[in-house]
Design an enzyme around this catalytic site. Structure first.
Site, PDB file in Angstrom:
ATOM      1  N   ILE A   1       3.782   0.627   5.696  1.00  0.00           N
ATOM      2  CA  ILE A   1       3.005  -0.530   5.281  1.00  0.00           C
ATOM      3  C   ILE A   1       1.597  -0.223   5.796  1.00  0.00           C
ATOM      4  O   ILE A   1       1.424   0.152   6.957  1.00  0.00           O
ATOM      5  CB  ILE A   1       3.609  -1.840   5.842  1.00  0.00           C
ATOM      6  CG1 ILE A   1       2.763  -3.068   5.507  1.00  0.00           C
ATOM      7  CG2 ILE A   1       3.860  -1.792   7.322  1.00  0.00           C
ATOM      8  CD1 ILE A   1       3.478  -4.408   5.826  1.00  0.00           C
ATOM      9  N   SER A   2       0.618  -0.313   4.927  1.00  0.00           N
ATOM     10  CA  SER A   2      -0.725   0.167   5.278  1.00  0.00           C
ATOM     11  C   SER A   2      -1.355  -0.636   6.409  1.00  0.00           C
ATOM     12  O   SER A   2      -0.951  -1.763   6.707  1.00  0.00           O
ATOM     13  CB  SER A   2      -1.651   0.120   4.058  1.00  0.00           C
ATOM     14  OG  SER A   2      -1.084   0.829   2.988  1.00  0.00           O
TER      15      SER A   2
END
Ligand code: SAH
Length: 204
Positions: free
Chosen positions: A55-56
């Site tokens: 997840i960025s």
């Protein structure tokens, strides 16, 4: 880092609009990460969600949301659903518009579906397939965003974009330049937003 310090940093450095900050506060990142990492939800770094995906980093996400210039009613294509978090934020910014998002890994597509249910977001459609060639079924899109790294500029996807639409993609092999392509009548305008690191786009 905590949520408040992140927001303070974004405001002081004019990283994104107040509207994006409002949505960031509303859709909780902890709903999209593994339980074991919950206390790291607001660290400003990517977190592993399994299957080699991440997840960025929050700051990267808001920079991308800002660059996409999302408007109510936009139809958006995301390539790389991952946890579904970015799709959720986009969905809130465009609603009643819709987000189509493709994910190549079945298990991730499934868990993203559950995550979106948790936060009661309905205007996201997850499609479990290779999105490297886009998604012709629902074109043309107002905005297209890659959250996995492209080796080359994905010019072929411009065909699925409306005129004046925006395509955002990290492009490069080990480190990427975040490129913003604007499809103008006269041709394509390209801007670079700087260096980032993403997981590579897989091909079937
Ligand atoms: N946007 C995500 C983070 C994405 S990480 C989030 O908010 O959590 C990149 C994702 O792209 C990974 O889940 C990976 O499995 C997926 N991916 C890689 N290649 C792909 C492809 N060709 N088509 C669709 N998804 C792909």
């Amino acid at each position: 880092m905590d949520k408040e310090s992140l927001i303070k940093y974004w405001k002081e450095n004019k990283i994104c609009s107040d509207e994006i900050i409002k949505i960031f506060k509303k859709i909780k990142r902890e709903n999209f990460i593994p339980k074991l990492l919950k206390n790291e939800a607001y660290e400003d770094r990517p977190l592993s969600i399994g299957y080699n995906a991440t997840i960025s980093q929050p700051t990267t996400i808001v920079i991308m949301l800002q660059a996409l210039n999302l408007k109510k009613n936009d139809k958006v294509l995301e390539i790389g659903t991952g946890s579904g978090y970015n799709a959720a934020l986009i969905a809130e910014l465009v609603k009643p518009g819709i987000v189509y998002t493709t994910e190549i890994i079945k298990e991730l597509a499934k868990s993203a579906e559950n995550n979106l249910k948790k936060v009661k977001i309905k205007n996201v459609k997850i499609i479990n397939k290779d999105g490297s060639k886009g998604l012709q079924e629902y074109e043309p899109y107002d905005k297209i965003v890659f959250t996995a790294a492209c080796k080359e500029i994905p010019y072929n996807l411009l065909d699925q974009l409306k005129e004046d639409g925006i395509l955002l993609a990290p492009v490069g092999e080990y480190q990427q330049k975040m490129l913003k392509l604007i499809k103008k009548k006269e041709g394509v305008e390209i801007q670079s937003l700087g260096d980032f690191v993403f997981v590579p786009l897989q091909k079937d």
